[in-house]
Scaffold this motif. Structure first.
Motif, short mmCIF file in Angstrom:
data_model
loop_
_atom_site.label_atom_id
_atom_site.label_comp_id
_atom_site.label_asym_id
_atom_site.label_seq_id
_atom_site.Cartn_x
_atom_site.Cartn_y
_atom_site.Cartn_z
N PHE A 174 15.26 -2.34 3.67
CA PHE A 174 14.67 -2.75 4.94
C PHE A 174 13.31 -3.41 4.72
O PHE A 174 13.02 -4.48 5.24
N TRP A 175 12.48 -2.75 3.90
CA TRP A 175 11.15 -3.30 3.65
C TRP A 175 11.24 -4.57 2.80
O TRP A 175 10.47 -5.51 3.01
N ARG B 212 1.95 9.02 3.36
CA ARG B 212 3.10 8.96 4.27
C ARG B 212 4.22 8.11 3.67
O ARG B 212 3.99 7.02 3.17
N ARG C 80 8.68 0.95 -3.42
CA ARG C 80 8.52 0.02 -2.30
C ARG C 80 7.42 -0.98 -2.60
O ARG C 80 7.54 -2.17 -2.30
N ALA D 40 7.08 6.64 5.03
CA ALA D 40 7.48 5.42 5.75
C ALA D 40 8.84 4.90 5.30
O ALA D 40 9.06 3.69 5.23
N LEU D 41 9.75 5.82 4.96
CA LEU D 41 11.14 5.42 4.70
C LEU D 41 12.02 6.27 5.62
O LEU D 41 11.72 7.44 5.85
N ASP D 42 13.09 5.67 6.13
CA ASP D 42 13.92 6.38 7.10
C ASP D 42 14.75 7.46 6.42
O ASP D 42 15.56 7.18 5.55
N MET E 160 0.83 -1.20 0.00
CA MET E 160 0.00 0.00 0.00
C MET E 160 0.87 1.26 0.00
O MET E 160 1.95 1.28 0.59
N THR E 161 0.40 2.28 -0.68
CA THR E 161 1.02 3.59 -0.52
C THR E 161 -0.07 4.56 -0.11
O THR E 161 -1.22 4.47 -0.55
N ASP E 162 0.30 5.48 0.77
CA ASP E 162 -0.62 6.58 1.06
C ASP E 162 0.22 7.86 1.07
O ASP E 162 1.27 7.90 0.44
#
Lengths: 203, 215
Positions: free
Chosen positions: A89-90, A74, A133, A76-78, A70-72
């Protein structure tokens, strides 16, 4: 990719004491894509989160198989990490193969930015990083929330190609957008058609 | 198990990158060097009260990292992305607890050595203090993480976190500081029991809090 499927039957969503939509039915077999349309606030993102299992359905059932990506809005990557490391990482969590991240970076034309720290990326590059991702995850069901936001014409074409490739490989895609997307989806779901109807005597 | 280490390694790397690991250590040293200014340089008084003061400092130091433990990842969507992959919130919190303790407990125990020297504690007291901290810091880490999970979605969570955590930390303080004046070892056992309890409930309570905070 085998066995990707998404099935919504008679789904309703209640957020903040307000019924956003009710009676949504959607069946996507392998290779099936759906486009969610509708104005802001109609519940597109909520429906995607319902599909992902992050929100409980107020009524009805949601079945999915084949893994979800899913993408939204946000990232969500460091931010301090390089783009490739952050995606890796993912990919490790997803048990994706070693070539998955490189392939995803290439698909989103991000290979040249692989070493750049994530916090330095522009808006459109961030959006492409999120899509990378999703591509690298190897999941069967893609849930894309406003995937076209911030993308230029060339990037929109890359998005269209990635989605077409995923559908051709037997995946399932649900994309939500308030604007036209270069995605060929057999099903279009206009969420404003599913506004709940109340009995006349209800306040 | 693989996922647990993967998540814990990421959390530890994030803590290192944010330079948040030095904050509790610096705080403890600062308090230890300020304390003699406040009560006077009487070595006997410092030696008698210094151990308990270090326990208070350790407890307060454990509150410093609370606002970076859960809330940033919740806002960045990292926790949602982990949930999408079918990883339970309990596992996420357990990984975080391991990473948080590794980044918090041992540095605090090392910082206690110079702090104890500043307060003229004797060797036996330092040994008891370190043993107590070894048993007590996992509980302090768990408490911080639990409160961080509970307050992750709220505004001005930092102040609320302190109000929530400090009453829960009273048993740790009683038994932890109690080990210093207790020859029988009973206080150490009680400290261990309190620590085990907090470490055991944190993954479940914290996981439930993160799930409930999702919208």
């Amino acid at each position: 990719m085998t066995g990707a499927a998404l099935r919504l039957s008679d789904v309703a969503c209640l957020r903040g004491g307000r019924m956003l939509f009710a009676g949504v039915n959607l069946t996507l077999e392998p290779g099936g894509g759906a486009l969610l349309t509708g104005p802001n606030g109609v519940g597109k993102s909520s429906l995607l989160r319902l599909c992902a299992g992050l929100l409980p359905a107020f009524a009805g059932t949601v079945e999915r198989s084949g893994g979800v990506a899913m993408t939204d809005e946000r990232l969500a990557l460091d931010g301090e990490q390089g783009l490739r490391d952050a995606l890796c990482f993912w990919a490790k969590l997803d048990r994706a193969g070693p070539g998955a991240v490189a392939g995803a970076l290439a698909a989103m034309a991000l290979t040249g930015l692989a070493e750049v720290p994530v916090r330095m990326l522009s808006t459109g590059q961030r959006k492409r990083a999120m899509l990378a991702r999703v591509i690298a995850s190897g999941a069967g069901v893609w849930l894309l929330d406003e995937p076209g936001n911030g993308l230029d014409t060339a990037s929109l074409d890359l998005l269209g190609e990635a989605v077409a490739g995923h559908l051709a490989a037997g995946g399932v895609v649900v994309a939500a957008s308030h604007q036209p997307l270069p995605i060929v989806a057999p099903v279009t779901l206009a969420l404003s058609d599913y506004l709940p109807t109340y009995p006349a005597d209800a306040a | 198990m693989r996922i647990l280490w993967l998540l814990a390694a990421r959390d530890l790397r994030q803590a290192w990158a944010s330079a948040g690991l030095w904050l509790p250590v610096a705080f403890l040293l600062l308090v230890a060097s300020l304390y003699p200014f406040a009560v006077g340089p009487d070595a006997a008084l410092l030696g008698r009260t210094g151990g308990g003061m270090l326990w208070i400092a350790a407890l307060l130091a454990s509150l410093l990292p609370v606002d970076r433990l859960v809330a940033p990842d919740m806002q960045a969507g990292v926790l949602d992305q982990i949930a999408l992959r079918g990883v339970g919130e309990e596992l996420v919190v357990t990984a975080r607890l391991i990473a948080h303790w590794l980044g918090f407990g041992p540095p605090l125990m090392i910082a206690t050595l110079p702090a104890a020297a500043l307060l003229k504690l004797d060797g036996a007291t330092i040994l008891t203090l370190e043993l107590g901290l070894l048993i007590g810091t996992p509980a302090l880490a768990a408490l911080g993480l639990l409160v961080a999970s509970l307050t992750a979605g709220l505004r001005s969570s930092g102040a609320l976190a302190g109000l929530l955590a400090l009453p829960l930390a009273v048993p740790l303080l009683i038994f932890g500081a109690g080990t210093l004046g207790d020859g029988s070892g009973a206080a150490l056992k009680f400290l261990g029991a309190a620590s085990l309890l907090l470490v055991a409930i944190t993954p479940f309570a914290g996981g439930a809090a993160i799930r409930a905070g999702r919208e």
